[in-house]
Motif scaffolding. Sequence first.
Motif, PDB file in Angstrom:
ATOM      1  N   GLU A 185      62.384  51.115  70.363  1.00 52.21           N
ATOM      2  CA  GLU A 185      62.644  50.432  69.256  1.00 52.21           C
ATOM      3  C   GLU A 185      64.124  50.938  69.121  1.00 52.21           C
ATOM      4  O   GLU A 185      64.735  49.749  67.869  1.00 52.21           O
ATOM      5  CB  GLU A 185      62.179  52.072  67.924  1.00 52.21           C
ATOM      6  N   SER A 242      66.309  47.048  68.338  1.00 50.36           N
ATOM      7  CA  SER A 242      66.573  47.114  66.741  1.00 50.36           C
ATOM      8  C   SER A 242      68.476  46.965  67.970  1.00 50.36           C
ATOM      9  O   SER A 242      69.077  46.068  67.235  1.00 50.36           O
ATOM     10  CB  SER A 242      67.341  48.685  66.537  1.00 50.36           C
ATOM     11  N   GLN A 260      70.889  45.451  60.839  1.00 50.27           N
ATOM     12  CA  GLN A 260      70.547  46.389  61.332  1.00 50.27           C
ATOM     13  C   GLN A 260      69.242  46.686  60.954  1.00 50.27           C
ATOM     14  O   GLN A 260      69.019  48.313  61.482  1.00 50.27           O
ATOM     15  CB  GLN A 260      71.744  47.595  60.750  1.00 50.27           C
TER      16      GLN A 260
END
Length: 446
Positions: free
Chosen positions: A319, A323, A333
């Motif tokens: 993750e 990101s 974001q």
Amino acid sequence: MTERALIGQLKGLADGPVSVSGWVETVRDQKKVQFVILRDETGAVQLVNPATRPAEDGAEQDAAALALTDLISNLATGTFLTVRGELKHDERVKLGGVEIKIGSLDIAAAALPETPIAADSGMDKRMDWRFLDLRQRRNNLIFRVQTTLEHAMRSYWIERDYIEVHSPKLMASASESNAELFSLEYFGDQTAYLAQSPQFFKQMAQVAGFGKIFEIAPAFRADPSFTSRHATEFTSIDAEISWIDSHEDVARMQEELLATAFQAVKDKHGAEIEELFGLEVQVPAIPFPRIPLAEALEIVKSRGYEVPRTDGDLDPEGERQISAYVEETYGHQFVFITDYHPEIRAFYHMRDEETGLTKSYDLLFKGVEITTGAQREHRVDVLIAQAKEKGLEPEHLDFYLDFFRYGAPPHGGFGMGLARVMMLLLGQDSIREVTYLFRGPTRLAP
């Protein structure tokens, strides 16, 4: 009730008599003058008193002035009191440009002289004394931001004619996973369970014809995790809407909701967040990037990280990696990860007839999952079949399946963790910092 001025309002008041109440933050007891920094829920102000010391030659002195000086000398940090005196504006006063010359001082409750925590105390120690830890200006701001965030979300929904519901937190059976349930005795031989989520009741509202609903309420997970983002009791932000075409309708609503809420936080608290937390609130641009899970796994692999999970889902490092890629590529974001395999999704997630993948998503914010959203399956025969695939007994889900035996609209929604959003919004390392009173496997007090 005595007329009380809030410290945050003092700058706008005229010089003259004033009464303020709060707790002692510091005392500087100098030979000729005494200074007290008094803080309330809105700020801090400097109090000043010309010190009157006992005369060495035994000369008669003002007994009241001597008593006031002695009282101030013995004030302990944290003492709650009320001060009446003369407000004076003075640009030389660094703390707000005002000060109060003390006329009288009334102690509401004195504090013990030794404070059990300090600025450098560890997190567990601070959590033991959370009521003292929360007196900091920085921590006060956290919960003002939270209030603004929730109010903005509620306003978004109410302006669009959503209904707020309060679903029960005591349940007769599991809402999602039997493995994460807290159970308790319920009137004799019955067993009740604390709700892991309002999922089933959110869907019931759609079948009841409510159309669009939301809830901000506690949820409970008997998950023995000790990570920075897990808790056994947390606040869940949930919404569910009818007559959708796919999970994309849910995602669009959620990104609008978050952009609206972040804008409200930036407008009201942006400068103070920058001062106390050292970061600028970024209002996310719409639409958020969307990446199918299979593609996300390939991107992560190309960055040199192989996800070790065997179920085909991202792990926490995965993750963070996807990101980071989104931040580098899109300057964003947030990212929706979509198209999850049914094996790693709940039985009630609808599946795409062409791909066989679920019509669902996870929303990541700064590398952390904050949401699972989906279109729900509303056809009872399909629900029963998918429940059986998961090894669930349909008879144990009868109360839920009954919702769909009398007609149901296409619908979907999401659940989002408030503490995770707050933690990431304010750049904190743990949800404990942004939870009023944290509950975890080893913490039930205070």
